[in-house]
Design an enzyme around this catalytic site. Sequence first.
Site, PDB file in Angstrom:
ATOM      1  N   THR A  12       2.443 -25.268  28.159  1.00  0.00           N
ATOM      2  CA  THR A  12       3.457 -25.688  27.205  1.00  0.00           C
ATOM      3  C   THR A  12       2.757 -26.379  26.032  1.00  0.00           C
ATOM      4  O   THR A  12       1.604 -26.829  26.163  1.00  0.00           O
ATOM      5  CB  THR A  12       4.498 -26.607  27.891  1.00  0.00           C
ATOM      6  OG1 THR A  12       5.600 -26.788  27.013  1.00  0.00           O
ATOM      7  CG2 THR A  12       3.897 -27.950  28.262  1.00  0.00           C
ATOM      8  N   GLU A  13       3.367 -26.411  24.871  1.00  0.00           N
ATOM      9  CA  GLU A  13       2.813 -27.101  23.687  1.00  0.00           C
ATOM     10  C   GLU A  13       1.485 -26.511  23.219  1.00  0.00           C
ATOM     11  O   GLU A  13       0.613 -27.242  22.753  1.00  0.00           O
ATOM     12  CB  GLU A  13       2.625 -28.605  23.972  1.00  0.00           C
ATOM     13  CG  GLU A  13       3.930 -29.371  24.134  1.00  0.00           C
ATOM     14  CD  GLU A  13       4.597 -29.701  22.800  1.00  0.00           C
ATOM     15  OE1 GLU A  13       3.936 -30.287  21.942  1.00  0.00           O
ATOM     16  OE2 GLU A  13       5.773 -29.346  22.647  1.00  0.00           O
ATOM     17  N   LYS A  16       3.249 -21.458  21.175  1.00  0.00           N
ATOM     18  CA  LYS A  16       4.038 -20.216  21.337  1.00  0.00           C
ATOM     19  C   LYS A  16       5.066 -20.059  20.218  1.00  0.00           C
ATOM     20  O   LYS A  16       5.178 -18.997  19.600  1.00  0.00           O
ATOM     21  CB  LYS A  16       4.790 -20.205  22.683  1.00  0.00           C
ATOM     22  CG  LYS A  16       3.894 -20.120  23.906  1.00  0.00           C
ATOM     23  CD  LYS A  16       4.702 -20.027  25.183  1.00  0.00           C
ATOM     24  CE  LYS A  16       5.633 -21.199  25.435  1.00  0.00           C
ATOM     25  NZ  LYS A  16       4.936 -22.481  25.604  1.00  0.00           N
ATOM     26  N   THR A  17       5.826 -21.119  19.967  1.00  0.00           N
ATOM     27  CA  THR A  17       6.866 -21.043  18.937  1.00  0.00           C
ATOM     28  C   THR A  17       6.239 -20.883  17.556  1.00  0.00           C
ATOM     29  O   THR A  17       6.703 -20.079  16.742  1.00  0.00           O
ATOM     30  CB  THR A  17       7.735 -22.310  18.966  1.00  0.00           C
ATOM     31  OG1 THR A  17       8.236 -22.493  20.295  1.00  0.00           O
ATOM     32  CG2 THR A  17       8.899 -22.205  17.999  1.00  0.00           C
ATOM     33  N   THR A  18       5.177 -21.650  17.306  1.00  0.00           N
ATOM     34  CA  THR A  18       4.491 -21.601  16.010  1.00  0.00           C
ATOM     35  C   THR A  18       3.989 -20.184  15.724  1.00  0.00           C
ATOM     36  O   THR A  18       4.189 -19.647  14.620  1.00  0.00           O
ATOM     37  CB  THR A  18       3.299 -22.590  16.029  1.00  0.00           C
ATOM     38  OG1 THR A  18       3.812 -23.887  16.365  1.00  0.00           O
ATOM     39  CG2 THR A  18       2.574 -22.638  14.712  1.00  0.00           C
ATOM     40  N   LYS A  38      15.087 -16.891  22.686  1.00  0.00           N
ATOM     41  CA  LYS A  38      14.488 -17.984  23.467  1.00  0.00           C
ATOM     42  C   LYS A  38      15.500 -18.189  24.597  1.00  0.00           C
ATOM     43  O   LYS A  38      16.390 -19.046  24.499  1.00  0.00           O
ATOM     44  CB  LYS A  38      14.359 -19.235  22.581  1.00  0.00           C
ATOM     45  CG  LYS A  38      13.989 -20.509  23.310  1.00  0.00           C
ATOM     46  CD  LYS A  38      12.509 -20.646  23.563  1.00  0.00           C
ATOM     47  CE  LYS A  38      12.217 -21.861  24.438  1.00  0.00           C
ATOM     48  NZ  LYS A  38      10.785 -22.048  24.693  1.00  0.00           N
ATOM     49  N   SER A  42      14.767 -26.037  27.428  1.00  0.00           N
ATOM     50  CA  SER A  42      15.108 -27.403  27.835  1.00  0.00           C
ATOM     51  C   SER A  42      14.530 -28.321  26.765  1.00  0.00           C
ATOM     52  O   SER A  42      13.508 -28.026  26.162  1.00  0.00           O
ATOM     53  CB  SER A  42      14.564 -27.716  29.229  1.00  0.00           C
ATOM     54  OG  SER A  42      13.192 -27.438  29.302  1.00  0.00           O
ATOM     55  N   ASP A  55      12.937 -24.816  19.181  1.00  0.00           N
ATOM     56  CA  ASP A  55      12.251 -23.527  19.256  1.00  0.00           C
ATOM     57  C   ASP A  55      13.196 -22.406  18.824  1.00  0.00           C
ATOM     58  O   ASP A  55      12.837 -21.546  18.008  1.00  0.00           O
ATOM     59  CB  ASP A  55      11.799 -23.220  20.696  1.00  0.00           C
ATOM     60  CG  ASP A  55      10.646 -24.093  21.145  1.00  0.00           C
ATOM     61  OD1 ASP A  55      10.353 -25.082  20.468  1.00  0.00           O
ATOM     62  OD2 ASP A  55      10.050 -23.772  22.186  1.00  0.00           O
ATOM     63  N   GLU A 117      10.538 -15.495  23.353  1.00  0.00           N
ATOM     64  CA  GLU A 117       9.640 -16.591  23.747  1.00  0.00           C
ATOM     65  C   GLU A 117      10.001 -17.101  25.129  1.00  0.00           C
ATOM     66  O   GLU A 117      11.173 -17.386  25.417  1.00  0.00           O
ATOM     67  CB  GLU A 117       9.703 -17.761  22.748  1.00  0.00           C
ATOM     68  CG  GLU A 117       8.652 -18.824  23.104  1.00  0.00           C
ATOM     69  CD  GLU A 117       8.760 -20.139  22.323  1.00  0.00           C
ATOM     70  OE1 GLU A 117       9.361 -20.156  21.238  1.00  0.00           O
ATOM     71  OE2 GLU A 117       8.216 -21.138  22.837  1.00  0.00           O
ATOM     72  N   ARG A 207      -6.261 -25.675  13.240  1.00  0.00           N
ATOM     73  CA  ARG A 207      -5.282 -26.766  13.247  1.00  0.00           C
ATOM     74  C   ARG A 207      -4.913 -27.030  11.779  1.00  0.00           C
ATOM     75  O   ARG A 207      -5.752 -27.427  10.984  1.00  0.00           O
ATOM     76  CB  ARG A 207      -5.882 -27.994  13.903  1.00  0.00           C
ATOM     77  CG  ARG A 207      -4.983 -29.189  13.901  1.00  0.00           C
ATOM     78  CD  ARG A 207      -4.674 -29.710  15.306  1.00  0.00           C
ATOM     79  NE  ARG A 207      -3.372 -30.368  15.306  1.00  0.00           N
ATOM     80  CZ  ARG A 207      -2.432 -30.139  16.187  1.00  0.00           C
ATOM     81  NH1 ARG A 207      -2.610 -29.303  17.161  1.00  0.00           N
ATOM     82  NH2 ARG A 207      -1.290 -30.762  16.120  1.00  0.00           N
TER      83      ARG A 207
HETATM   84  N1  LIG Z   1      -2.281 -24.268  14.469  1.00  0.00           N
HETATM   85  C1  LIG Z   1      -1.535 -25.384  14.467  1.00  0.00           C
HETATM   86  N2  LIG Z   1      -1.784 -26.350  13.551  1.00  0.00           N
HETATM   87  C2  LIG Z   1      -1.053 -27.491  13.549  1.00  0.00           C
HETATM   88  N3  LIG Z   1      -0.070 -27.772  14.427  1.00  0.00           N
HETATM   89  C3  LIG Z   1       0.216 -26.840  15.351  1.00  0.00           C
HETATM   90  C4  LIG Z   1      -0.499 -25.602  15.420  1.00  0.00           C
HETATM   91  N4  LIG Z   1       0.025 -24.886  16.456  1.00  0.00           N
HETATM   92  C5  LIG Z   1       1.003 -25.627  16.992  1.00  0.00           C
HETATM   93  N5  LIG Z   1       1.133 -26.807  16.340  1.00  0.00           N
HETATM   94  C6  LIG Z   1       2.066 -27.897  16.634  1.00  0.00           C
HETATM   95  O1  LIG Z   1       1.924 -28.217  18.011  1.00  0.00           O
HETATM   96  C7  LIG Z   1       3.186 -28.479  18.612  1.00  0.00           C
HETATM   97  C8  LIG Z   1       3.415 -27.503  19.751  1.00  0.00           C
HETATM   98  O2  LIG Z   1       3.519 -26.190  19.211  1.00  0.00           O
HETATM   99  P1  LIG Z   1       4.655 -25.190  19.684  1.00  0.00           P
HETATM  100  O3  LIG Z   1       4.519 -23.971  18.851  1.00  0.00           O
HETATM  101  O4  LIG Z   1       5.988 -25.877  19.712  1.00  0.00           O
HETATM  102  O5  LIG Z   1       4.156 -24.906  21.195  1.00  0.00           O
HETATM  103  P2  LIG Z   1       4.923 -24.235  22.444  1.00  0.00           P
HETATM  104  O6  LIG Z   1       5.970 -23.331  21.878  1.00  0.00           O
HETATM  105  O7  LIG Z   1       3.829 -23.501  23.189  1.00  0.00           O
HETATM  106  O8  LIG Z   1       5.470 -25.356  23.268  1.00  0.00           O
HETATM  107  C9  LIG Z   1       4.207 -28.363  17.496  1.00  0.00           C
HETATM  108  O9  LIG Z   1       4.455 -29.645  16.972  1.00  0.00           O
HETATM  109  C10 LIG Z   1       3.512 -27.476  16.462  1.00  0.00           C
HETATM  110  O10 LIG Z   1       3.975 -27.730  15.140  1.00  0.00           O
HETATM  111 MG   LIG Z   2       8.002 -23.280  22.202  1.00  0.00          MG
END
Ligand SMILES: Nc1ncnc2c1ncn2[C@@H]1O[C@H](COP(=O)(O)OP(=O)(O)O)[C@@H](O)[C@H]1O
Ligand SMILES: [Mg+2]
Length: 228
Positions: A12-13, A16-18, A38, A42, A55, A117, A207
């Site tokens: 998680t985190e 995936k969403t990004t 999606k 939760s 998401d 997702e 990042r």
């Molecule tokens: N390449 C990136 N650079 C900066 N922040 C990122 C990057 N990838 C993800 N994040 C940040 O990290 C957090 C988790 O990303 P998210 O896409 O929500 O993950 P998941 O869907 O896997 O839980 C979010 O706050 C997102 O904005």
């Molecule tokens: Mg997500």
Amino acid sequence: MPHAYFVTGTDTEVGKTTIAAALLHAARRAGLSTAAAKPVASGCILTSEGVRNDDALALLGQCSLALRYEEVNPLAFAPAIAPHLAAREAGVVLDVACLQAAVGAVLARRADFTLVEGAGGWRVPLSGQQTLSDLPVALDLPVILVVGVRLGCINHAVLTAEAIARDGLRLAGWVANVVDPQTSRLDDNLATLAERLAAPCLGRVPRLAQATPALVADYLDLNALLAS
Ligand SMILES: Nc1ncnc2c1ncn2[C@@H]1O[C@H](COP(=O)(O)OP(=O)(O)O)[C@@H](O)[C@H]1O
Ligand SMILES: [Mg+2]
């Protein structure tokens, strides 16, 4: 021929969403119609319009098809906990057949490019012996794996790829999302991932200060995915 994929991650985190939102953005830029789902979320807030999850809203924002929130995210639970526990507390049985029907309805809209997702990683529990991985299996969706690059990610990525293959699905591509830019031997780690994952790398995303769909899309190769 419409393209549809299930997006999973090493954890998680991990992005995936990004990455999903950025791939949808890239698809729109390429002139494709887009849709997303999606199915289980939760960690939601209650608004005047109903329960909403970040998401699902992010994905919905990149859909060119006019989808209602409930179509994109049919099951939303308020607490940010494991979905099977959130469902149990809400008195809801998380059943793969229900999720299959809901996502199937989005796929039936036949957008050129659809992403689904997951939640957490590949083997997240639903109810009983069911896991969320049963959903892409039921829908026969190829999988995109988002690797959150940090120490330990090679093991998570390889185990996830093994589980996807064992479940009879195709790994269509993977993305190196460099969540920890301090990762030692970054290039060597990415080379090892490339050697051990039998699918095209769709991009290496650094990042970013602002990980918006438009900025992240610049680091992704949609053609590598569509050609695979
Ligand atoms: N390449 C990136 N650079 C900066 N922040 C990122 C990057 N990838 C993800 N994040 C940040 O990290 C957090 C988790 O990303 P998210 O896409 O929500 O993950 P998941 O869907 O896997 O839980 C979010 O706050 C997102 O904005
Ligand atoms: Mg997500």
